[in-house]
Motif scaffolding. Structure first.
Motif, PDB file in Angstrom:
ATOM      1  N   MET A 195       0.821  -1.203   0.000  1.00  0.00           N
ATOM      2  CA  MET A 195       0.000   0.000   0.000  1.00  0.00           C
ATOM      3  C   MET A 195       0.855   1.253   0.000  1.00  0.00           C
ATOM      4  SD  MET A 195      -2.796   1.247   2.886  1.00  0.00           S
ATOM      5  CE  MET A 195      -1.589   1.970   4.019  1.00  0.00           C
ATOM      6  N   LEU A 196       1.859   1.281   0.859  1.00  0.00           N
ATOM      7  CA  LEU A 196       2.721   2.455   0.965  1.00  0.00           C
ATOM      8  C   LEU A 196       3.537   2.665  -0.300  1.00  0.00           C
ATOM      9  CD1 LEU A 196       3.886   1.849   4.633  1.00  0.00           C
ATOM     10  CD2 LEU A 196       2.277   3.604   3.839  1.00  0.00           C
ATOM     11  N   LYS A 197       3.969   1.575  -0.909  1.00  0.00           N
ATOM     12  CA  LYS A 197       4.729   1.672  -2.158  1.00  0.00           C
ATOM     13  C   LYS A 197       3.867   2.256  -3.268  1.00  0.00           C
ATOM     14  CE  LYS A 197       7.389  -1.229  -5.376  1.00  0.00           C
ATOM     15  NZ  LYS A 197       7.795  -2.639  -5.676  1.00  0.00           N
ATOM     16  N   LEU A 198       2.649   1.775  -3.406  1.00  0.00           N
ATOM     17  CA  LEU A 198       1.751   2.280  -4.439  1.00  0.00           C
ATOM     18  C   LEU A 198       1.400   3.745  -4.204  1.00  0.00           C
ATOM     19  CD1 LEU A 198      -0.640  -0.765  -4.857  1.00  0.00           C
ATOM     20  CD2 LEU A 198       0.786   0.222  -6.640  1.00  0.00           C
ATOM     21  N   MET A 199       1.158   4.108  -2.959  1.00  0.00           N
ATOM     22  CA  MET A 199       0.807   5.494  -2.652  1.00  0.00           C
ATOM     23  C   MET A 199       1.942   6.446  -2.996  1.00  0.00           C
ATOM     24  SD  MET A 199      -1.139   5.059   1.024  1.00  0.00           S
ATOM     25  CE  MET A 199      -1.361   6.827   1.247  1.00  0.00           C
ATOM     26  N   SER A 200       3.164   6.020  -2.757  1.00  0.00           N
ATOM     27  CA  SER A 200       4.297   6.915  -2.942  1.00  0.00           C
ATOM     28  C   SER A 200       4.683   7.102  -4.397  1.00  0.00           C
ATOM     29  CB  SER A 200       5.516   6.388  -2.171  1.00  0.00           C
ATOM     30  OG  SER A 200       6.027   5.211  -2.772  1.00  0.00           O
ATOM     31  N   MET A 201       4.317   6.148  -5.258  1.00  0.00           N
ATOM     32  CA  MET A 201       4.842   6.153  -6.619  1.00  0.00           C
ATOM     33  C   MET A 201       3.811   6.365  -7.712  1.00  0.00           C
ATOM     34  SD  MET A 201       7.596   3.036  -6.464  1.00  0.00           S
ATOM     35  CE  MET A 201       8.998   3.077  -5.348  1.00  0.00           C
ATOM     36  N   ASN A 202       2.648   5.772  -7.584  1.00  0.00           N
ATOM     37  CA  ASN A 202       1.808   5.615  -8.770  1.00  0.00           C
ATOM     38  C   ASN A 202       0.345   6.024  -8.595  1.00  0.00           C
ATOM     39  OD1 ASN A 202       3.679   2.736  -8.644  1.00  0.00           O
ATOM     40  ND2 ASN A 202       4.017   4.205 -10.282  1.00  0.00           N
ATOM     41  N   LEU A 203       0.027   6.787  -7.569  1.00  0.00           N
ATOM     42  CA  LEU A 203      -1.381   7.083  -7.306  1.00  0.00           C
ATOM     43  C   LEU A 203      -2.028   7.869  -8.439  1.00  0.00           C
ATOM     44  CD1 LEU A 203      -3.722   6.827  -5.347  1.00  0.00           C
ATOM     45  CD2 LEU A 203      -2.946   8.931  -4.239  1.00  0.00           C
ATOM     46  N   TYR A 204      -1.342   8.887  -8.944  1.00  0.00           N
ATOM     47  CA  TYR A 204      -1.938   9.700  -9.999  1.00  0.00           C
ATOM     48  C   TYR A 204      -2.119   8.903 -11.284  1.00  0.00           C
ATOM     49  CZ  TYR A 204      -1.985  14.110  -7.495  1.00  0.00           C
ATOM     50  OH  TYR A 204      -2.282  15.113  -6.600  1.00  0.00           O
ATOM     51  N   ASP A 205      -1.176   8.022 -11.604  1.00  0.00           N
ATOM     52  CA  ASP A 205      -1.330   7.167 -12.779  1.00  0.00           C
ATOM     53  C   ASP A 205      -2.553   6.275 -12.649  1.00  0.00           C
ATOM     54  OD1 ASP A 205       0.925   8.130 -14.058  1.00  0.00           O
ATOM     55  OD2 ASP A 205       2.242   6.648 -13.146  1.00  0.00           O
ATOM     56  N   MET A 206      -2.704   5.673 -11.482  1.00  0.00           N
ATOM     57  CA  MET A 206      -3.823   4.758 -11.272  1.00  0.00           C
ATOM     58  C   MET A 206      -5.157   5.483 -11.339  1.00  0.00           C
ATOM     59  SD  MET A 206      -2.424   2.179  -8.316  1.00  0.00           S
ATOM     60  CE  MET A 206      -1.801   3.474  -7.244  1.00  0.00           C
ATOM     61  N   GLU A 207      -5.238   6.615 -10.676  1.00  0.00           N
ATOM     62  CA  GLU A 207      -6.501   7.339 -10.654  1.00  0.00           C
ATOM     63  C   GLU A 207      -6.839   7.927 -12.014  1.00  0.00           C
ATOM     64  OE1 GLU A 207      -6.571  10.206  -7.526  1.00  0.00           O
ATOM     65  OE2 GLU A 207      -6.761   8.686  -5.952  1.00  0.00           O
ATOM     66  N   GLY A 208      -5.825   8.427 -12.710  1.00  0.00           N
ATOM     67  CA  GLY A 208      -6.071   9.101 -13.976  1.00  0.00           C
ATOM     68  C   GLY A 208      -6.506   8.179 -15.089  1.00  0.00           C
ATOM     69  N   ASN A 209      -6.140   6.909 -15.008  1.00  0.00           N
ATOM     70  CA  ASN A 209      -6.467   5.983 -16.089  1.00  0.00           C
ATOM     71  C   ASN A 209      -7.419   4.889 -15.615  1.00  0.00           C
ATOM     72  OD1 ASN A 209      -6.250   5.331 -18.805  1.00  0.00           O
ATOM     73  ND2 ASN A 209      -4.497   3.964 -18.511  1.00  0.00           N
ATOM     74  N   SER A 210      -8.323   5.257 -14.701  1.00  0.00           N
ATOM     75  CA  SER A 210      -9.348   4.341 -14.210  1.00  0.00           C
ATOM     76  C   SER A 210     -10.723   4.958 -14.413  1.00  0.00           C
ATOM     77  CB  SER A 210      -9.147   4.034 -12.721  1.00  0.00           C
ATOM     78  OG  SER A 210      -7.946   3.339 -12.479  1.00  0.00           O
ATOM     79  N   ARG A 211     -11.703   4.118 -14.636  1.00  0.00           N
ATOM     80  CA  ARG A 211     -13.075   4.596 -14.787  1.00  0.00           C
ATOM     81  C   ARG A 211     -13.578   5.173 -13.460  1.00  0.00           C
ATOM     82  NH1 ARG A 211     -15.506  -0.898 -16.807  1.00  0.00           N
ATOM     83  NH2 ARG A 211     -13.690  -1.561 -15.573  1.00  0.00           N
ATOM     84  N   LEU A 212     -14.551   6.065 -13.564  1.00  0.00           N
ATOM     85  CA  LEU A 212     -15.051   6.767 -12.397  1.00  0.00           C
ATOM     86  C   LEU A 212     -15.540   5.798 -11.324  1.00  0.00           C
ATOM     87  CD1 LEU A 212     -15.771   9.406 -10.972  1.00  0.00           C
ATOM     88  CD2 LEU A 212     -17.973   9.372 -12.170  1.00  0.00           C
TER      89      LEU A 212
END
Length: 209
Positions: free
Chosen positions: A103-120
């Motif tokens: 969880m901490l690894k994902l939060m620190s690195m890739n949150l904007y990528d995940m949120e930006g390319n996911s359906r609402l």
């Protein structure tokens, strides 16, 4: 969505998320492909698109699951009998987080990528899990320190949750990063997720206790 029971749909999604989590232990976010994830499941790669449209949606579902599991551990902490000392609370919070390295690894690195390319709808589901973790931390504080005001609890949350984004980079380094710090003469003392979190939470609580 394929035909079948809700149980089958859930099981398929969990298998995809498990495959993603396993790959993320040894590979980077940008290196992992849906083909890689599909190769670790028991069904065809193209079937993944019945459940997730992008790689980022799979990772976001993994992060959602991590927050849900963290919230469950926090609820156990909140159910401890009686008030806690600052040290006991800091210890308990740190122990919930030392299990959430993914969880901490994902939060620190890739949150904007995940949120930006996911359906609402996927993003909403994640935000609900995130909100659940916020509420769980609040309940822990309310149970451990009944004298805290709502404003004090909110102040703690505003400091603690941004802190989470920096935990992984400060506690996990590659050999290349370590070599660079040595060459740059950067003073560095290793600390674990548990050690860093316990110290931070304990120091933060001193402002209220």
């Amino acid at each position: 969505m394929p035909k079948g029971s809700e149980e089958l749909t859930h099981a398929r999604k969990e298998e995809i998320i498990d495959a993603c989590a396993a790959l993320y232990e040894t590979m980077g976010f940008r290196d992992i492909t849906i083909r890689d994830i599909g190769a670790k499941t028991s069904f065809t790669r193209t079937s993944i698109y019945n459940y997730f449209q992008t790689k980022e949606e799979i990772f976001l579902a993994l992060l959602q699951r991590e927050h849900e599991r963290w919230a469950a551990d926090l609820e156990e902490l909140a159910r401890r009998d009686g008030p806690l000392s600052a040290g006991e609370f800091a210890d308990g919070m740190a122990r919930t987080l030392e299990k959430r390295g993914c969880m901490l690894k994902l939060m620190s690195m890739n949150l904007y990528d995940m949120e930006g390319n996911s359906r609402l709808e996927n993003l909403v589901a994640f935000k609900q899990a995130y909100a659940g973790a916020l509420r769980a931390v609040s309940r822990c504080l309310e149970e451990a320190f009944p004298h805290l005001t709502a404003e004090e609890i909110q102040t703690f949350l505003y400091a603690f949750f941004p802190f989470l984004f920096g935990v992984y980079p400060y506690t996990s380094h590659t050999e290349k990063q370590l070599a660079a710090m040595e060459a740059a003469h950067v003073e560095y003392t290793h600390c674990s997720i548990y050690e860093l979190t316990k110290s931070f939470v304990g120091n933060l609580l001193r402002a209220f206790l």
